[in-house]
Design a protein around this motif. Structure first.
Motif, PDB file in Angstrom:
ATOM      1  N   ASP A  41      -7.768  -3.463   6.247  1.00  0.00           N
ATOM      2  CA  ASP A  41      -6.602  -3.356   5.388  1.00  0.00           C
ATOM      3  C   ASP A  41      -7.657  -2.456   4.458  1.00  0.00           C
ATOM      4  OD1 ASP A  41      -7.875  -4.742   4.098  1.00  0.00           O
ATOM      5  OD2 ASP A  41      -6.523  -5.933   3.781  1.00  0.00           O
ATOM      6  N   LEU A  42      -6.270  -1.409   3.519  1.00  0.00           N
ATOM      7  CA  LEU A  42      -7.202  -0.547   2.655  1.00  0.00           C
ATOM      8  C   LEU A  42      -6.740  -1.418   1.032  1.00  0.00           C
ATOM      9  CD1 LEU A  42      -6.136   3.043   3.201  1.00  0.00           C
ATOM     10  CD2 LEU A  42      -8.653   1.982   2.371  1.00  0.00           C
ATOM     11  N   ASP A  43      -7.940  -1.814   0.414  1.00  0.00           N
ATOM     12  CA  ASP A  43      -7.489  -2.731  -0.759  1.00  0.00           C
ATOM     13  C   ASP A  43      -7.743  -1.453  -2.033  1.00  0.00           C
ATOM     14  OD1 ASP A  43      -6.909  -4.779   0.103  1.00  0.00           O
ATOM     15  OD2 ASP A  43      -9.201  -5.469   0.335  1.00  0.00           O
ATOM     16  N   LEU A  44      -6.725  -1.232  -3.151  1.00  0.00           N
ATOM     17  CA  LEU A  44      -6.653  -0.370  -4.068  1.00  0.00           C
ATOM     18  C   LEU A  44      -6.776  -0.981  -5.480  1.00  0.00           C
ATOM     19  CD1 LEU A  44      -4.420   2.569  -2.845  1.00  0.00           C
ATOM     20  CD2 LEU A  44      -7.014   1.834  -2.343  1.00  0.00           C
ATOM     21  N   GLY A  59       5.033   3.807  -2.599  1.00  0.00           N
ATOM     22  CA  GLY A  59       5.885   4.193  -2.313  1.00  0.00           C
ATOM     23  C   GLY A  59       6.674   4.958  -1.291  1.00  0.00           C
ATOM     24  N   ARG A  60       6.936   6.486  -1.777  1.00  0.00           N
ATOM     25  CA  ARG A  60       6.916   7.671  -0.929  1.00  0.00           C
ATOM     26  C   ARG A  60       5.949   8.056  -0.128  1.00  0.00           C
ATOM     27  NH1 ARG A  60       7.355  11.410  -6.154  1.00  0.00           N
ATOM     28  NH2 ARG A  60       8.370  10.071  -7.764  1.00  0.00           N
ATOM     29  N   LEU A  65       6.033  -3.423   0.681  1.00  0.00           N
ATOM     30  CA  LEU A  65       6.068  -4.376   1.044  1.00  0.00           C
ATOM     31  C   LEU A  65       6.781  -5.763   0.564  1.00  0.00           C
ATOM     32  CD1 LEU A  65       3.377  -4.863   4.639  1.00  0.00           C
ATOM     33  CD2 LEU A  65       5.678  -4.229   4.173  1.00  0.00           C
ATOM     34  N   PRO A  66       7.216  -6.245   0.768  1.00  0.00           N
ATOM     35  CA  PRO A  66       7.549  -7.868  -0.090  1.00  0.00           C
ATOM     36  C   PRO A  66       6.333  -8.493  -0.119  1.00  0.00           C
ATOM     37  CG  PRO A  66       8.764  -7.797   1.816  1.00  0.00           C
ATOM     38  CD  PRO A  66       8.401  -6.815   2.232  1.00  0.00           C
ATOM     39  N   ASP A  82       2.910  -0.519   4.298  1.00  0.00           N
ATOM     40  CA  ASP A  82       2.780  -0.656   5.592  1.00  0.00           C
ATOM     41  C   ASP A  82       2.222   1.186   5.704  1.00  0.00           C
ATOM     42  OD1 ASP A  82       3.097  -0.002   8.495  1.00  0.00           O
ATOM     43  OD2 ASP A  82       2.765  -2.690   8.218  1.00  0.00           O
ATOM     44  N   LYS A  83       1.440   1.533   6.211  1.00  0.00           N
ATOM     45  CA  LYS A  83       1.548   2.649   6.390  1.00  0.00           C
ATOM     46  C   LYS A  83       1.317   2.665   8.249  1.00  0.00           C
ATOM     47  CE  LYS A  83       1.260   7.196   6.152  1.00  0.00           C
ATOM     48  NZ  LYS A  83       2.693   8.462   6.304  1.00  0.00           N
ATOM     49  N   ASN A  84       1.761   2.917   9.240  1.00  0.00           N
ATOM     50  CA  ASN A  84       1.611   2.771  10.607  1.00  0.00           C
ATOM     51  C   ASN A  84       0.992   1.693  11.229  1.00  0.00           C
ATOM     52  OD1 ASN A  84       2.867   5.722  10.726  1.00  0.00           O
ATOM     53  ND2 ASN A  84       1.535   6.540  10.358  1.00  0.00           N
ATOM     54  N   GLY A  85       1.475   0.479   9.976  1.00  0.00           N
ATOM     55  CA  GLY A  85       0.807  -0.918  10.481  1.00  0.00           C
ATOM     56  C   GLY A  85      -0.892  -1.166   9.979  1.00  0.00           C
ATOM     57  N   LEU A  86      -0.903  -0.419   8.900  1.00  0.00           N
ATOM     58  CA  LEU A  86      -2.187  -0.314   8.133  1.00  0.00           C
ATOM     59  C   LEU A  86      -1.935  -0.562   6.374  1.00  0.00           C
ATOM     60  CD1 LEU A  86      -5.225  -0.099   7.383  1.00  0.00           C
ATOM     61  CD2 LEU A  86      -4.598   2.211   6.395  1.00  0.00           C
ATOM     62  N   VAL A  87      -2.327  -2.039   5.993  1.00  0.00           N
ATOM     63  CA  VAL A  87      -1.917  -2.736   5.298  1.00  0.00           C
ATOM     64  C   VAL A  87      -2.181  -1.732   4.331  1.00  0.00           C
ATOM     65  CG1 VAL A  87      -1.877  -4.905   3.214  1.00  0.00           C
ATOM     66  CG2 VAL A  87      -1.004  -4.365   6.060  1.00  0.00           C
ATOM     67  N   ILE A  88      -2.187  -1.814   2.946  1.00  0.00           N
ATOM     68  CA  ILE A  88      -2.505  -1.088   1.307  1.00  0.00           C
ATOM     69  C   ILE A  88      -2.303  -1.976   0.673  1.00  0.00           C
ATOM     70  CG2 ILE A  88      -2.373   1.086   0.201  1.00  0.00           C
ATOM     71  CD1 ILE A  88      -1.861   2.602   2.418  1.00  0.00           C
ATOM     72  N   GLU A  89      -3.222  -2.107  -0.209  1.00  0.00           N
ATOM     73  CA  GLU A  89      -2.802  -3.194  -1.761  1.00  0.00           C
ATOM     74  C   GLU A  89      -3.433  -2.598  -1.929  1.00  0.00           C
ATOM     75  OE1 GLU A  89      -2.919  -7.637   0.576  1.00  0.00           O
ATOM     76  OE2 GLU A  89      -4.401  -6.974  -0.444  1.00  0.00           O
ATOM     77  N   LEU A  90      -2.208  -2.006  -3.611  1.00  0.00           N
ATOM     78  CA  LEU A  90      -2.854  -1.659  -5.173  1.00  0.00           C
ATOM     79  C   LEU A  90      -2.769  -3.388  -6.080  1.00  0.00           C
ATOM     80  CD1 LEU A  90      -2.688   0.942  -6.720  1.00  0.00           C
ATOM     81  CD2 LEU A  90      -0.513   0.974  -7.093  1.00  0.00           C
TER      82      LEU A  90
END
Length: 156
Positions: A41-44, A59-60, A65-66, A82-90
């Motif tokens: 995933d991508l952790d930011l 979000g744009r 995701l909830p 979720d970006k095309n199956g990739l989870v991004i956490e901020l």
């Protein structure tokens, strides 16, 4: 998701969020150093001041995701996309509930290391975060790597 696709998303995030006040950590960071074979995933991590702005921009770009309340993670800002199956956490204002109360990690954007045009956090910061998150396997994995590194690289 393939490494090249994750790297492409990361590059798009640099364009979307700009070059300051955030950096990439987690499995992508470990993969960048050859510690982990594949990022999941991508952790930011970002500054608290910019969290809401970055959350809106993300979000744009990706689907929000909830998120349910975690038993010990009490970050002041947290969002998952979720970006095309990739989870991004901020994440911003990272805090974890411990026996002694809340323990915080302070993100310092000036410590960001740019590699291959991507803003990466310091490995030592993720060692601290993995300790805070009580992830003993990651702590051991990172400590082994840092102990094997030449001293000059450790203290960038």
């Amino acid at each position: 998701m393939q490494t090249t696709e994750i790297r492409q998303v990361a590059a798009e995030l640099v364009q979307l969020l700009g070059p300051t006040d955030w950096a990439i950590g987690g499995s992508f960071l470990l993969q960048s150093y050859g510690i982990e074979a594949q990022a999941r995933d991508l952790d930011l991590v970002c500054t608290l001041e910019r969290f809401e702005q970055f959350k809106t921009l993300l979000g744009r770009y990706a689907q929000l995701l909830p998120v349910s309340l975690h038993p010990i993670y009490r970050s002041q800002g947290f969002a998952r996309f979720d970006k095309n199956g990739l989870v991004i956490e901020l994440m911003a204002g990272i805090q974890v509930l411990k026996d002694q109360g809340l323990q915080a990690f302070e993100f310092q954007p000036e410590k960001t290391s740019w590699q291959q045009d991507l803003p990466l956090m310091q490995l030592s910061d993720w060692l601290e975060l993995y300790q805070l998150f009580e992830r003993p396997k990651r702590v051991a994995q990172l400590q082994r790597y840092l102990n094997e590194m030449p001293h000059t690289i450790k203290d960038e």
